[in-house]
Design a protein around this motif. Sequence first.
Motif, PDB file in Angstrom:
ATOM      1  N   LEU A   1     -75.035  29.230  30.486  1.00  0.00           N
ATOM      2  CA  LEU A   1     -73.813  30.006  30.448  1.00  0.00           C
ATOM      3  C   LEU A   1     -73.105  29.902  31.795  1.00  0.00           C
ATOM      4  O   LEU A   1     -73.679  29.431  32.773  1.00  0.00           O
ATOM      5  CB  LEU A   1     -74.118  31.470  30.110  1.00  0.00           C
ATOM      6  CG  LEU A   1     -74.807  31.699  28.754  1.00  0.00           C
ATOM      7  CD1 LEU A   1     -75.024  33.185  28.513  1.00  0.00           C
ATOM      8  CD2 LEU A   1     -74.019  31.073  27.617  1.00  0.00           C
TER       9      LEU A   1
ATOM     10  N   VAL B   1     -72.457  39.904  30.728  1.00  0.00           N
ATOM     11  CA  VAL B   1     -73.707  40.120  30.007  1.00  0.00           C
ATOM     12  C   VAL B   1     -74.632  41.060  30.768  1.00  0.00           C
ATOM     13  O   VAL B   1     -75.388  41.829  30.164  1.00  0.00           O
ATOM     14  CB  VAL B   1     -74.413  38.779  29.711  1.00  0.00           C
ATOM     15  CG1 VAL B   1     -74.907  38.105  30.993  1.00  0.00           C
ATOM     16  CG2 VAL B   1     -75.581  38.987  28.755  1.00  0.00           C
TER      17      VAL B   1
ATOM     18  N   GLY C   1     -73.467  43.921  28.560  1.00  0.00           N
ATOM     19  CA  GLY C   1     -74.179  43.358  27.426  1.00  0.00           C
ATOM     20  C   GLY C   1     -73.309  42.502  26.530  1.00  0.00           C
ATOM     21  O   GLY C   1     -73.713  42.148  25.418  1.00  0.00           O
ATOM     22  N   GLU C   2     -72.122  42.126  27.006  1.00  0.00           N
ATOM     23  CA  GLU C   2     -71.195  41.313  26.208  1.00  0.00           C
ATOM     24  C   GLU C   2     -71.514  39.831  26.389  1.00  0.00           C
ATOM     25  O   GLU C   2     -71.655  39.333  27.511  1.00  0.00           O
ATOM     26  CB  GLU C   2     -69.762  41.582  26.636  1.00  0.00           C
ATOM     27  CG  GLU C   2     -68.719  40.800  25.850  1.00  0.00           C
ATOM     28  CD  GLU C   2     -67.305  41.057  26.341  1.00  0.00           C
ATOM     29  OE1 GLU C   2     -66.370  40.414  25.818  1.00  0.00           O
ATOM     30  OE2 GLU C   2     -67.133  41.884  27.262  1.00  0.00           O
ATOM     31  N   LEU C   3     -71.615  39.120  25.266  1.00  0.00           N
ATOM     32  CA  LEU C   3     -71.897  37.684  25.284  1.00  0.00           C
ATOM     33  C   LEU C   3     -70.666  36.889  24.864  1.00  0.00           C
ATOM     34  O   LEU C   3     -69.829  37.388  24.106  1.00  0.00           O
ATOM     35  CB  LEU C   3     -73.040  37.358  24.321  1.00  0.00           C
ATOM     36  CG  LEU C   3     -74.451  37.781  24.723  1.00  0.00           C
ATOM     37  CD1 LEU C   3     -75.405  37.581  23.551  1.00  0.00           C
ATOM     38  CD2 LEU C   3     -74.927  36.979  25.935  1.00  0.00           C
TER      39      LEU C   3
ATOM     40  N   ALA D   1     -74.726  34.996  20.420  1.00  0.00           N
ATOM     41  CA  ALA D   1     -75.695  35.854  19.722  1.00  0.00           C
ATOM     42  C   ALA D   1     -76.124  35.226  18.401  1.00  0.00           C
ATOM     43  O   ALA D   1     -77.311  35.198  18.060  1.00  0.00           O
ATOM     44  CB  ALA D   1     -75.104  37.247  19.487  1.00  0.00           C
TER      45      ALA D   1
ATOM     46  N   SER E   1     -86.855  33.081  28.291  1.00  0.00           N
ATOM     47  CA  SER E   1     -85.861  33.398  29.318  1.00  0.00           C
ATOM     48  C   SER E   1     -86.501  33.353  30.692  1.00  0.00           C
ATOM     49  O   SER E   1     -87.692  33.643  30.856  1.00  0.00           O
ATOM     50  CB  SER E   1     -85.241  34.782  29.092  1.00  0.00           C
ATOM     51  OG  SER E   1     -86.174  35.823  29.317  1.00  0.00           O
TER      52      SER E   1
ATOM     53  N   PHE F   1     -81.342  39.207  29.957  1.00  0.00           N
ATOM     54  CA  PHE F   1     -80.163  39.982  29.556  1.00  0.00           C
ATOM     55  C   PHE F   1     -79.457  39.311  28.381  1.00  0.00           C
ATOM     56  O   PHE F   1     -78.892  39.982  27.520  1.00  0.00           O
ATOM     57  CB  PHE F   1     -79.190  40.124  30.737  1.00  0.00           C
ATOM     58  CG  PHE F   1     -79.602  41.169  31.734  1.00  0.00           C
ATOM     59  CD1 PHE F   1     -79.042  42.435  31.715  1.00  0.00           C
ATOM     60  CD2 PHE F   1     -80.557  40.889  32.697  1.00  0.00           C
ATOM     61  CE1 PHE F   1     -79.409  43.401  32.633  1.00  0.00           C
ATOM     62  CE2 PHE F   1     -80.938  41.847  33.625  1.00  0.00           C
ATOM     63  CZ  PHE F   1     -80.377  43.106  33.590  1.00  0.00           C
ATOM     64  N   VAL F   2     -79.477  37.982  28.364  1.00  0.00           N
ATOM     65  CA  VAL F   2     -78.848  37.241  27.264  1.00  0.00           C
ATOM     66  C   VAL F   2     -79.612  37.474  25.965  1.00  0.00           C
ATOM     67  O   VAL F   2     -79.022  37.780  24.918  1.00  0.00           O
ATOM     68  CB  VAL F   2     -78.771  35.743  27.600  1.00  0.00           C
ATOM     69  CG1 VAL F   2     -78.163  34.968  26.432  1.00  0.00           C
ATOM     70  CG2 VAL F   2     -77.956  35.519  28.877  1.00  0.00           C
TER      71      VAL F   2
ATOM     72  N   ALA G   1     -79.047  41.061  24.831  1.00  0.00           N
ATOM     73  CA  ALA G   1     -77.712  41.277  24.276  1.00  0.00           C
ATOM     74  C   ALA G   1     -77.593  40.698  22.873  1.00  0.00           C
ATOM     75  O   ALA G   1     -76.809  41.188  22.049  1.00  0.00           O
ATOM     76  CB  ALA G   1     -76.660  40.654  25.198  1.00  0.00           C
ATOM     77  N   ALA G   2     -78.393  39.670  22.582  1.00  0.00           N
ATOM     78  CA  ALA G   2     -78.388  39.071  21.244  1.00  0.00           C
ATOM     79  C   ALA G   2     -79.296  39.833  20.280  1.00  0.00           C
ATOM     80  O   ALA G   2     -79.415  39.446  19.115  1.00  0.00           O
ATOM     81  CB  ALA G   2     -78.829  37.611  21.327  1.00  0.00           C
TER      82      ALA G   2
ATOM     83  N   HIS H   1     -80.243  48.195  27.677  1.00  0.00           N
ATOM     84  CA  HIS H   1     -80.856  47.871  26.383  1.00  0.00           C
ATOM     85  C   HIS H   1     -82.104  48.740  26.185  1.00  0.00           C
ATOM     86  O   HIS H   1     -83.240  48.273  26.366  1.00  0.00           O
ATOM     87  CB  HIS H   1     -81.219  46.389  26.327  1.00  0.00           C
ATOM     88  CG  HIS H   1     -80.046  45.470  26.506  1.00  0.00           C
ATOM     89  ND1 HIS H   1     -79.124  45.237  25.501  1.00  0.00           N
ATOM     90  CD2 HIS H   1     -79.640  44.747  27.582  1.00  0.00           C
ATOM     91  CE1 HIS H   1     -78.200  44.393  25.952  1.00  0.00           C
ATOM     92  NE2 HIS H   1     -78.489  44.080  27.199  1.00  0.00           N
TER      93      HIS H   1
END
Length: 331
Positions: free
Chosen positions: A21, A93, A97-99, A104, A115, A121-122, A125-126, A148
């Motif tokens: 990303l 993210v 928490g926005e991807l 997602a 990870s 965090f990715v 978030a998914a 989360h």
Amino acid sequence: MCKNPAMSSGPPLHRVVVLALEHVVAFELGLPHAFLGGARDADDAPLYEVVTATVDGGPVTTSAGYRVLPDGDLSLLAGAGTVVVPGVAGGAVMRTGELPDGVAAALQGPARLVSICTGAFVLAAAGRLDGRPATTHWLHTDQLAQLHPRVRVDPDVLHVDDGDVLTSAGNAAGIDLLLHLVRRDHGSATATRIARRRVVAPWRDGGQSQFVDRPVPDPDGAGTAATRAWVQEHLDRPWTLDQLAAHAGTSVRTFTRRFREETGLSPLRWLTQQRVELARHLLETSDASIDRVAAQAGFGTATSLRQHLHAAIGVAPLAYRRTFRGSPLPG
């Protein structure tokens, strides 16, 4: 350049897709290529095919400021056996928490997910860490838990293996986790070969503390390294704390304190881990009986070996040996 599986006469390689990303941590982006892409069997044949994907197939800027051109877009994840998400240096993210669009959904496939550091965090978030144990760098564990709350965040360990989803702490812990993957997929001998090639420690237990005080050794050499090295050459012996402290020339209390400062573990827990690792190596690389493996690893009896191996990795010795000598990892 990607390896073309069609050019090989053998089975297709297990495909690893690294999801990069924007502002991906540069060091972590290269780790899967080095430790999985560089993994070889005893005949020097590759064991994994590693490619890089971005959201739209275009270049992304790394945390080091340079841009990376990927092999493709999110569609690559559909054909992955394993997806590795390196850390990201900040961004939405980690704040909200926005991807990015499509990420997602792309992470909902059947691939094993891994990870490194803030890559957790990715995955969180998914929704892939909901109800699961996970970790990230200790500087960000509170933030991950607050953002989360359904994730069971462990702030102290180096990495967490929850079967099809694995998470690790900071940079070096990412190396530990990737070597753990190689060991899980292909055994200790293969993991040790790649570790030796990369000049890193072949094994650190995932449950080891992230934050270990490592003071400068005393001028008189009063640390525990020499004793640890001695014990590793003689794991078949029934060591006691008194014997270990006597070898180091200290009291039991002083030895235990120094040992924990240097390793993050108690002497007896460390000793058990070394015995388990030796037993795994013997099960993978020899035809010795279970009783013989138990004796060489210092467990004394097959019953004791079974108990400790099951506690460590959840399988019995014969099942472990069959698994290691079974069919290769699917592509």
